[in-house]
Scaffold this motif. Sequence first.
Motif, PDB file in Angstrom:
ATOM      1  N   SER A  46       3.163   2.083  -4.740  1.00 17.14           N
ATOM      2  CA  SER A  46       3.113   1.848  -6.175  1.00 17.14           C
ATOM      3  C   SER A  46       2.734   3.126  -6.917  1.00 17.14           C
ATOM      4  O   SER A  46       2.240   4.098  -6.343  1.00 17.14           O
ATOM      5  N   LYS A  88      -3.547   7.854  -7.611  1.00 15.75           N
ATOM      6  CA  LYS A  88      -4.849   7.962  -6.951  1.00 15.75           C
ATOM      7  C   LYS A  88      -4.823   9.055  -5.888  1.00 15.75           C
ATOM      8  O   LYS A  88      -5.770   9.834  -5.751  1.00 15.75           O
ATOM      9  N   ARG A  89      -3.737   9.117  -5.137  1.00 13.67           N
ATOM     10  CA  ARG A  89      -3.614  10.133  -4.098  1.00 13.67           C
ATOM     11  C   ARG A  89      -3.560  11.535  -4.703  1.00 13.67           C
ATOM     12  O   ARG A  89      -4.203  12.468  -4.198  1.00 13.67           O
ATOM     13  N   ARG A 100       0.822  -1.212   0.000  1.00 10.20           N
ATOM     14  CA  ARG A 100       0.000   0.000   0.000  1.00 10.20           C
ATOM     15  C   ARG A 100       0.858   1.265   0.000  1.00 10.20           C
ATOM     16  O   ARG A 100       1.812   1.379   0.754  1.00 10.20           O
ATOM     17  N   GLY A 101       0.496   2.214  -0.853  1.00 14.86           N
ATOM     18  CA  GLY A 101       1.098   3.532  -0.821  1.00 14.86           C
ATOM     19  C   GLY A 101       2.412   3.687  -1.541  1.00 14.86           C
ATOM     20  O   GLY A 101       2.930   4.784  -1.615  1.00 14.86           O
ATOM     21  N   GLU A 141       0.366   3.451  -9.093  1.00 12.59           N
ATOM     22  CA  GLU A 141      -1.086   3.610  -9.121  1.00 12.59           C
ATOM     23  C   GLU A 141      -1.601   4.295  -7.859  1.00 12.59           C
ATOM     24  O   GLU A 141      -2.484   5.152  -7.930  1.00 12.59           O
ATOM     25  N   ASP A 142      -1.056   3.906  -6.714  1.00  9.02           N
ATOM     26  CA  ASP A 142      -1.482   4.522  -5.460  1.00  9.02           C
ATOM     27  C   ASP A 142      -1.096   5.997  -5.412  1.00  9.02           C
ATOM     28  O   ASP A 142      -1.851   6.823  -4.909  1.00  9.02           O
TER      29      ASP A 142
END
Length: 75
Positions: A49, A55-56, A46-47, A51-52
């Motif tokens: 990658s 998204k953030r 979590r957090g 993609e993350d």
Amino acid sequence: MTTFFSVLVLASSLSLIVSVVLQEGSEQGMGTLAGGSADSLWGKSRGTSREDMLKRITVVSAVIFIISTLVLAAK
């Protein structure tokens, strides 16, 4: 003050557009709800990658855009 919020709306809208365009599509779609691959939901770290991070950036840009637009509309 209006100029500041106008520039903030412009910058946040551009970053919102770029972050949405750079995100990858979901190939599985609703398949994860029916017992598809659990790895796509919980397997990644979590957090960290790409993609993350995108998204953030998308969420932060959207919040800044909404708040600055509401401030401009109130004036």
